[in-house]
Design a protein around this motif. Structure first.
Motif, PDB file in Angstrom:
ATOM      1  N   LYS A  34     -18.031  55.846  10.489  1.00  0.00           N
ATOM      2  CA  LYS A  34     -17.800  56.565  11.740  1.00  0.00           C
ATOM      3  C   LYS A  34     -17.260  55.598  12.771  1.00  0.00           C
ATOM      4  O   LYS A  34     -17.215  54.388  12.523  1.00  0.00           O
ATOM      5  N   THR A  35     -16.858  56.121  13.914  1.00  0.00           N
ATOM      6  CA  THR A  35     -16.374  55.237  14.972  1.00  0.00           C
ATOM      7  C   THR A  35     -17.570  54.653  15.719  1.00  0.00           C
ATOM      8  O   THR A  35     -18.640  55.250  15.771  1.00  0.00           O
ATOM      9  N   ALA A  36     -17.355  53.500  16.289  1.00  0.00           N
ATOM     10  CA  ALA A  36     -18.433  52.782  16.979  1.00  0.00           C
ATOM     11  C   ALA A  36     -18.767  53.438  18.310  1.00  0.00           C
ATOM     12  O   ALA A  36     -17.878  53.867  19.043  1.00  0.00           O
ATOM     13  N   LYS A  42     -19.789  47.030  21.645  1.00  0.00           N
ATOM     14  CA  LYS A  42     -20.042  45.832  22.444  1.00  0.00           C
ATOM     15  C   LYS A  42     -20.802  44.784  21.636  1.00  0.00           C
ATOM     16  O   LYS A  42     -20.467  43.602  21.654  1.00  0.00           O
ATOM     17  N   ARG A  43     -21.826  45.234  20.903  1.00  0.00           N
ATOM     18  CA  ARG A  43     -22.634  44.288  20.112  1.00  0.00           C
ATOM     19  C   ARG A  43     -21.850  43.658  18.969  1.00  0.00           C
ATOM     20  O   ARG A  43     -22.079  42.507  18.607  1.00  0.00           O
ATOM     21  N   LEU A  44     -20.916  44.430  18.380  1.00  0.00           N
ATOM     22  CA  LEU A  44     -20.142  43.914  17.248  1.00  0.00           C
ATOM     23  C   LEU A  44     -18.827  43.270  17.674  1.00  0.00           C
ATOM     24  O   LEU A  44     -18.108  42.722  16.845  1.00  0.00           O
ATOM     25  N   GLY A  45     -18.500  43.349  18.957  1.00  0.00           N
ATOM     26  CA  GLY A  45     -17.256  42.753  19.437  1.00  0.00           C
ATOM     27  C   GLY A  45     -16.022  43.505  18.986  1.00  0.00           C
ATOM     28  O   GLY A  45     -14.993  42.898  18.688  1.00  0.00           O
ATOM     29  N   ILE A  46     -16.122  44.835  18.926  1.00  0.00           N
ATOM     30  CA  ILE A  46     -15.005  45.682  18.508  1.00  0.00           C
ATOM     31  C   ILE A  46     -14.802  46.761  19.570  1.00  0.00           C
ATOM     32  O   ILE A  46     -15.502  46.793  20.573  1.00  0.00           O
ATOM     33  N   ASP A  50     -12.709  51.573  16.639  1.00  0.00           N
ATOM     34  CA  ASP A  50     -12.838  50.861  15.361  1.00  0.00           C
ATOM     35  C   ASP A  50     -13.912  51.516  14.497  1.00  0.00           C
ATOM     36  O   ASP A  50     -14.913  52.010  15.003  1.00  0.00           O
ATOM     37  N   PRO A  51     -13.717  51.483  13.168  1.00  0.00           N
ATOM     38  CA  PRO A  51     -14.726  52.070  12.282  1.00  0.00           C
ATOM     39  C   PRO A  51     -15.915  51.137  12.054  1.00  0.00           C
ATOM     40  O   PRO A  51     -15.773  49.920  12.067  1.00  0.00           O
TER      41      PRO A  51
END
Length: 88
Positions: A34-36, A42-46, A50-51
């Motif tokens: 799914k999409t973030a 923010k936590r993943l830096g994407i 982004d999926p």
């Protein structure tokens, strides 16, 4: 004081270390793409377009009592899941 290091391969190792009588006997997992969300992005830096691979996991002991519940999100561009199943 000596340096003591603990190495755990997975959450089952941690559970067995902390709660010695608890032995996980089965688990259920759901993984979906799914999409973030804003927070996850923010936590993943994407970005939020982004999926991510979203994983929900339940672990039960031999008495079918829940002993673990986790929600995890992984950057879909960096991770994949390999699943091996053994039937008894």
């Amino acid at each position: 004081m000596s340096d003591v290091k603990f190495v755990f391969q997975n959450s089952e190792d941690i559970l067995q270390f902390i709660y010695l009588p608890i032995v996980p006997s089965r688990s259920q997992e759901k993984v979906e793409a799914k999409t973030a969300s804003t927070i996850t992005a923010k936590r993943l830096g994407i970005t939020t377009i982004d999926p991510v691979l979203a994983r929900e996991r339940y672990v039960y002991d031999s008495k079918n009592q829940p002993v673990e519940y986790t929600l995890s999100s992984y950057n879909a561009y960096k991770y994949s899941f390999n699943i091996e199943i053994h039937h008894e």
